[in-house]
Design an enzyme around this catalytic site. Structure first.
Site, PDB file in Angstrom:
ATOM      1  N   HIS A   1     -39.485  18.598  -7.887  1.00  0.00           N
ATOM      2  CA  HIS A   1     -40.646  19.405  -8.270  1.00  0.00           C
ATOM      3  C   HIS A   1     -40.506  19.879  -9.703  1.00  0.00           C
ATOM      4  O   HIS A   1     -39.412  19.957 -10.252  1.00  0.00           O
ATOM      5  CB  HIS A   1     -40.854  20.587  -7.332  1.00  0.00           C
ATOM      6  CG  HIS A   1     -39.694  21.526  -7.213  1.00  0.00           C
ATOM      7  ND1 HIS A   1     -38.548  21.219  -6.502  1.00  0.00           N
ATOM      8  CD2 HIS A   1     -39.501  22.776  -7.691  1.00  0.00           C
ATOM      9  CE1 HIS A   1     -37.704  22.232  -6.556  1.00  0.00           C
ATOM     10  NE2 HIS A   1     -38.253  23.200  -7.279  1.00  0.00           N
TER      11      HIS A   1
ATOM     12  N   HIS B   1     -41.742  23.048 -12.133  1.00  0.00           N
ATOM     13  CA  HIS B   1     -42.342  24.374 -12.253  1.00  0.00           C
ATOM     14  C   HIS B   1     -43.242  24.374 -13.487  1.00  0.00           C
ATOM     15  O   HIS B   1     -42.821  23.923 -14.561  1.00  0.00           O
ATOM     16  CB  HIS B   1     -41.268  25.446 -12.465  1.00  0.00           C
ATOM     17  CG  HIS B   1     -40.381  25.656 -11.300  1.00  0.00           C
ATOM     18  ND1 HIS B   1     -40.559  26.698 -10.420  1.00  0.00           N
ATOM     19  CD2 HIS B   1     -39.290  24.973 -10.871  1.00  0.00           C
ATOM     20  CE1 HIS B   1     -39.614  26.646  -9.502  1.00  0.00           C
ATOM     21  NE2 HIS B   1     -38.834  25.614  -9.749  1.00  0.00           N
TER      22      HIS B   1
END
Length: 137
Positions: A102, A104
């Site tokens: 992922h 941010h």
């Protein structure tokens, strides 16, 4: 589509766990971080499970980067962010806590309280050169 049944983000992708989704396309989903560093902090994940940066498929990495760019523009335009940090943590030593790749997207505002742990300081030039030599091999 590959998924890990024990992965929190795979459960979000599947809709088994609620999340505040703000964008999605055929390869990615962007949703709000429930532990935000600043107002508008969100995460971009590939729909297909990959543990980290070293294992994510190149096509999913490119898609996540495109989505992160779209979301960076949105937080600047719609939330008035003065800047944006894109952050990926690869491995526990790099602060990765959810082992599904992922990115941010962290909106930054003048005088916001978020402090990242790294403070730039001059490095040892010989060590920098030695590391560069190894990386260039």
């Amino acid at each position: 589509m590959a998924a890990d049944p024990d992965c929190l983000f795979c459960k979000i992708v599947a809709g088994d766990i609620p999340a505040t989704r703000v964008y999605e396309d055929e390869r990615t989903i962007a949703f709000m971080d429930i532990n935000p560093g600043t107002r508008g902090h969100l995460l971009v994940v590939p729909r297909e499970h990959a543990v980290d940066l070293l294992s994510v498929a190149p096509e999913d990495l490119a898609a996540c980067t495109r989505t992160a760019q779209i979301m960076a523009a949105r937080v600047s335009d719609k939330l008035g962010a003065d800047g944006v940090n894109l952050l990926n943590s690869c491995g526990a030593a790099a602060w990765q806590t959810v082992f599904h790749f992922h990115v941010h997207v962290i909106p930054r505002y003048v005088n916001d309280p978020l402090q990242l742990p790294w403070q730039p300081a001059p490095g040892d030039r010989d060590e920098i050169a030695a590391a560069a030599a190894r990386l260039s091999e």
